[in-house]
Design a protein around this motif. Structure first.
Motif, PDB file in Angstrom:
ATOM      1  N   PRO A  32     -34.851 -32.282 -21.496  1.00  0.00           N
ATOM      2  CA  PRO A  32     -33.809 -31.637 -22.309  1.00  0.00           C
ATOM      3  C   PRO A  32     -32.396 -32.120 -21.975  1.00  0.00           C
ATOM      4  O   PRO A  32     -31.579 -32.337 -22.877  1.00  0.00           O
ATOM      5  N   SER A  33     -32.099 -32.313 -20.681  1.00  0.00           N
ATOM      6  CA  SER A  33     -30.759 -32.787 -20.317  1.00  0.00           C
ATOM      7  C   SER A  33     -30.567 -34.237 -20.719  1.00  0.00           C
ATOM      8  O   SER A  33     -29.481 -34.638 -21.135  1.00  0.00           O
ATOM      9  N   GLN A  34     -31.614 -35.045 -20.613  1.00  0.00           N
ATOM     10  CA  GLN A  34     -31.513 -36.450 -20.995  1.00  0.00           C
ATOM     11  C   GLN A  34     -31.291 -36.602 -22.501  1.00  0.00           C
ATOM     12  O   GLN A  34     -30.620 -37.535 -22.945  1.00  0.00           O
ATOM     13  N   LEU A  35     -31.828 -35.684 -23.267  1.00  0.00           N
ATOM     14  CA  LEU A  35     -31.626 -35.703 -24.714  1.00  0.00           C
ATOM     15  C   LEU A  35     -30.307 -35.060 -25.116  1.00  0.00           C
ATOM     16  O   LEU A  35     -29.903 -35.152 -26.285  1.00  0.00           O
ATOM     17  N   GLY A  36     -29.630 -34.399 -24.171  1.00  0.00           N
ATOM     18  CA  GLY A  36     -28.348 -33.762 -24.468  1.00  0.00           C
ATOM     19  C   GLY A  36     -28.477 -32.589 -25.428  1.00  0.00           C
ATOM     20  O   GLY A  36     -27.595 -32.359 -26.258  1.00  0.00           O
ATOM     21  N   ILE A  37     -29.573 -31.839 -25.300  1.00  0.00           N
ATOM     22  CA  ILE A  37     -29.825 -30.739 -26.238  1.00  0.00           C
ATOM     23  C   ILE A  37     -28.802 -29.624 -26.078  1.00  0.00           C
ATOM     24  O   ILE A  37     -28.262 -29.106 -27.061  1.00  0.00           O
ATOM     25  N   PHE A  38     -28.495 -29.244 -24.825  1.00  0.00           N
ATOM     26  CA  PHE A  38     -27.596 -28.120 -24.578  1.00  0.00           C
ATOM     27  C   PHE A  38     -26.177 -28.610 -24.272  1.00  0.00           C
ATOM     28  O   PHE A  38     -25.984 -29.560 -23.508  1.00  0.00           O
ATOM     29  N   ALA A  39     -25.193 -27.940 -24.851  1.00  0.00           N
ATOM     30  CA  ALA A  39     -23.789 -28.257 -24.613  1.00  0.00           C
ATOM     31  C   ALA A  39     -23.211 -27.257 -23.607  1.00  0.00           C
ATOM     32  O   ALA A  39     -23.359 -26.035 -23.778  1.00  0.00           O
ATOM     33  N   ASP A  40     -22.554 -27.768 -22.560  1.00  0.00           N
ATOM     34  CA  ASP A  40     -21.942 -26.894 -21.552  1.00  0.00           C
ATOM     35  C   ASP A  40     -20.825 -26.063 -22.178  1.00  0.00           C
ATOM     36  O   ASP A  40     -19.955 -26.591 -22.882  1.00  0.00           O
ATOM     37  N   THR A  41     -20.836 -24.764 -21.878  1.00  0.00           N
ATOM     38  CA  THR A  41     -19.850 -23.841 -22.425  1.00  0.00           C
ATOM     39  C   THR A  41     -19.338 -22.934 -21.304  1.00  0.00           C
ATOM     40  O   THR A  41     -19.951 -21.903 -21.010  1.00  0.00           O
ATOM     41  N   PRO A  42     -18.232 -23.295 -20.624  1.00  0.00           N
ATOM     42  CA  PRO A  42     -17.692 -22.431 -19.562  1.00  0.00           C
ATOM     43  C   PRO A  42     -17.158 -21.125 -20.146  1.00  0.00           C
ATOM     44  O   PRO A  42     -16.518 -21.122 -21.212  1.00  0.00           O
ATOM     45  N   ILE A  43     -17.421 -20.017 -19.462  1.00  0.00           N
ATOM     46  CA  ILE A  43     -16.919 -18.712 -19.890  1.00  0.00           C
ATOM     47  C   ILE A  43     -16.284 -18.007 -18.698  1.00  0.00           C
ATOM     48  O   ILE A  43     -16.548 -18.349 -17.543  1.00  0.00           O
ATOM     49  N   ALA A  44     -15.443 -17.009 -18.966  1.00  0.00           N
ATOM     50  CA  ALA A  44     -14.703 -16.317 -17.913  1.00  0.00           C
ATOM     51  C   ALA A  44     -15.399 -15.054 -17.428  1.00  0.00           C
ATOM     52  O   ALA A  44     -14.895 -14.373 -16.538  1.00  0.00           O
ATOM     53  N   THR A  45     -16.548 -14.727 -17.997  1.00  0.00           N
ATOM     54  CA  THR A  45     -17.275 -13.519 -17.629  1.00  0.00           C
ATOM     55  C   THR A  45     -18.631 -13.876 -17.028  1.00  0.00           C
ATOM     56  O   THR A  45     -19.070 -15.029 -17.099  1.00  0.00           O
ATOM     57  N   THR A  46     -19.293 -12.874 -16.452  1.00  0.00           N
ATOM     58  CA  THR A  46     -20.618 -13.091 -15.888  1.00  0.00           C
ATOM     59  C   THR A  46     -21.711 -12.655 -16.869  1.00  0.00           C
ATOM     60  O   THR A  46     -22.854 -12.467 -16.486  1.00  0.00           O
ATOM     61  N   PHE A  47     -21.329 -12.479 -18.106  1.00  0.00           N
ATOM     62  CA  PHE A  47     -22.286 -12.164 -19.159  1.00  0.00           C
ATOM     63  C   PHE A  47     -21.823 -12.849 -20.439  1.00  0.00           C
ATOM     64  O   PHE A  47     -20.672 -13.268 -20.554  1.00  0.00           O
ATOM     65  N   VAL A  48     -22.730 -12.954 -21.392  1.00  0.00           N
ATOM     66  CA  VAL A  48     -22.373 -13.499 -22.696  1.00  0.00           C
ATOM     67  C   VAL A  48     -22.830 -12.503 -23.751  1.00  0.00           C
ATOM     68  O   VAL A  48     -23.912 -11.917 -23.647  1.00  0.00           O
ATOM     69  N   ARG A  49     -21.993 -12.282 -24.734  1.00  0.00           N
ATOM     70  CA  ARG A  49     -22.325 -11.364 -25.821  1.00  0.00           C
ATOM     71  C   ARG A  49     -22.869 -12.179 -26.982  1.00  0.00           C
ATOM     72  O   ARG A  49     -22.183 -13.048 -27.526  1.00  0.00           O
ATOM     73  N   LEU A  50     -24.102 -11.907 -27.342  1.00  0.00           N
ATOM     74  CA  LEU A  50     -24.742 -12.629 -28.434  1.00  0.00           C
ATOM     75  C   LEU A  50     -24.891 -11.699 -29.626  1.00  0.00           C
ATOM     76  O   LEU A  50     -25.343 -10.558 -29.483  1.00  0.00           O
ATOM     77  N   GLY A  51     -24.518 -12.166 -30.781  1.00  0.00           N
ATOM     78  CA  GLY A  51     -24.644 -11.365 -31.991  1.00  0.00           C
ATOM     79  C   GLY A  51     -25.572 -12.035 -32.980  1.00  0.00           C
ATOM     80  O   GLY A  51     -25.516 -13.250 -33.174  1.00  0.00           O
ATOM     81  N   LEU A  52     -26.439 -11.259 -33.584  1.00  0.00           N
ATOM     82  CA  LEU A  52     -27.344 -11.771 -34.592  1.00  0.00           C
ATOM     83  C   LEU A  52     -26.973 -11.129 -35.920  1.00  0.00           C
ATOM     84  O   LEU A  52     -27.077  -9.915 -36.090  1.00  0.00           O
ATOM     85  N   ALA A  53     -26.500 -11.934 -36.854  1.00  0.00           N
ATOM     86  CA  ALA A  53     -26.134 -11.421 -38.175  1.00  0.00           C
ATOM     87  C   ALA A  53     -27.311 -11.567 -39.117  1.00  0.00           C
ATOM     88  O   ALA A  53     -27.996 -12.597 -39.124  1.00  0.00           O
ATOM     89  N   GLU A  54     -27.546 -10.552 -39.891  1.00  0.00           N
ATOM     90  CA  GLU A  54     -28.635 -10.578 -40.851  1.00  0.00           C
ATOM     91  C   GLU A  54     -28.180 -11.113 -42.206  1.00  0.00           C
ATOM     92  O   GLU A  54     -28.872 -10.974 -43.206  1.00  0.00           O
ATOM     93  N   ASP A  55     -26.966 -11.708 -42.253  1.00  0.00           N
ATOM     94  CA  ASP A  55     -26.449 -12.235 -43.513  1.00  0.00           C
ATOM     95  C   ASP A  55     -27.339 -13.354 -44.040  1.00  0.00           C
ATOM     96  O   ASP A  55     -27.793 -14.213 -43.288  1.00  0.00           O
TER      97      ASP A  55
END
Length: 346
Positions: A32-55
């Motif tokens: 996965p890293s060799q294919l570059g699938i995931f992009a690094d995303t630095p954040i300032a918190t120790t959690f991430v808020r994920l939202g799922l829209a049903e639109d």
């Protein structure tokens, strides 16, 4: 006269410099890293808020000018908070690392402090990278586990989704494999909803890969083909194969889980009889990187590129220096529907 402890206070051994040094090599462990699938995303918190829209993206009906307008229908929203796991790994520089130790391959040259530090940081980084690779594969399977097999995130359960699956029926000689390719790719395109990609790749377990490559419909189609595609009936195909627009890669990676009784249990990165079709170059694969567990870095997003953080402290009685390292990250596919599972058969 300067001692080793004095040298440990030199600029090249400060925590900032060690953090910079350990993060110099690019992360390339695991496919996965060799294919570059995931992009690094630095954040300032120790959690991430994920939202799922049903639109749903729907077309707008035409209306007479000056008449009744269309009303935008808003879908429901679901939000969850996902904690970023903390992976600490400690070591130390002690007299036994230097005393009477010769440089490998040399008869009369004693090991240097810089050499010892370089060796320890290399080993530490390799263990962090193995951990990240394990997390990457977990994210691609929708189930992220830690080294003890504890669930860190079940993506499909969290969002109450079911993974799209295409049965390739490779145990049936008459299966139209090219049609199955089109069906799987169409499912990915449908879930992408028009988002741009750089193609897709099917990461396959050994049994799925071998049964696919040797399937009767595949070998017959390529028997008289004069193009550049390898012929399974003639050529040695090890780990990559493209047929009817689908690129397939064989995955043999596996990981060891430590059980409560101290024994280890092996787990495949991809199940032997399955594959996962993943689009490349989309914005939906993120590797969230949280700040290190220090007062100075609280509520501060890490420097882009820094995944491992190093700090040091002198041991009592002049016994050397303690080395603390940590990484705090979690790879997530923010639209898990775009990962399509391919099964070998019923």
């Amino acid at each position: 006269m300067s001692t080793v402890l004095d040298y440990l206070s030199a600029p090249e051994f400060t925590p900032d410099r060690l953090t910079e040094t350990i993060n110099v090599p690019p992360y390339r462990t695991g496919r996965p890293s060799q294919l570059g699938i995931f992009a690094d995303t630095p954040i300032a918190t120790t959690f991430v808020r994920l939202g799922l829209a049903e639109d749903e993206i729907t077309i707008i009906p035409a209306r007479e000018r000056g008449g009744e307008n269309n009303l935008n229908m808003r879908g429901g929203r679901q939000a969850v908070f996902v904690g970023i796991p903390h992976f600490p790994l400690d070591d130390a520089i002690t007299p036994s690392d230097l005393q009477n130790v010769l440089v490998f391959g040399a008869d009369r040259v004693f090991e240097t402090l810089a050499g010892v530090y370089d060796g320890k940081l290399t080993t530490i980084r390799s263990k962090h990278e193995a951990t990240w690779s394990h997390l990457d594969w977990g994210a691609l399977n929708g189930l992220i586990l830690d080294a003890e097999g504890k669930v860190l995130l079940d993506l499909y359960d969290t969002f109450e989704l079911s993974q799209a699956t295409v049965n390739f029926a490779l145990d049936v000689a008459t299966t139209d494999v090219a049609a199955k390719n089109r069906e799987a790719k169409a499912e990915v395109r449908k879930q992408l909803r028009g988002a741009a990609t750089n193609g897709a790749v099917a990461l396959a377990g050994p049994d799925f890969f071998d049964r696919y490559v040797s399937h009767q419909k595949v070998t017959e189609a390529l028997k008289a083909y004069r193009g550049t595609t390898a012929d399974p009936g003639r050529d040695d195909i090890e780990d990559t194969f493209t047929f009817a627009g689908l690129r397939l890669e064989r995955i043999d990676e596996e990981f060891q889980y430590r059980q409560s009784d101290g024994t280890f249990l092996s787990k495949k990165a991809v199940a032997d009889d399955e594959a996962v079709l993943v689009p490349l170059g989309t914005p939906y694969f993120r590797r969230y990187i949280a700040p290190p567990d220090t007062i100075a870095d609280a509520n501060r997003a890490p420097v882009p590129g820094d995944k491992i953080f190093v700090s040091t402290d002198d041991l009592p009685h002049g016994k050397g220096q303690a080395i603390h390292t940590e990484s705090n990250l979690l790879p997530i596919c923010t639209r898990p529907q775009i990962m399509v599972k391919l099964t070998l058969g019923a």
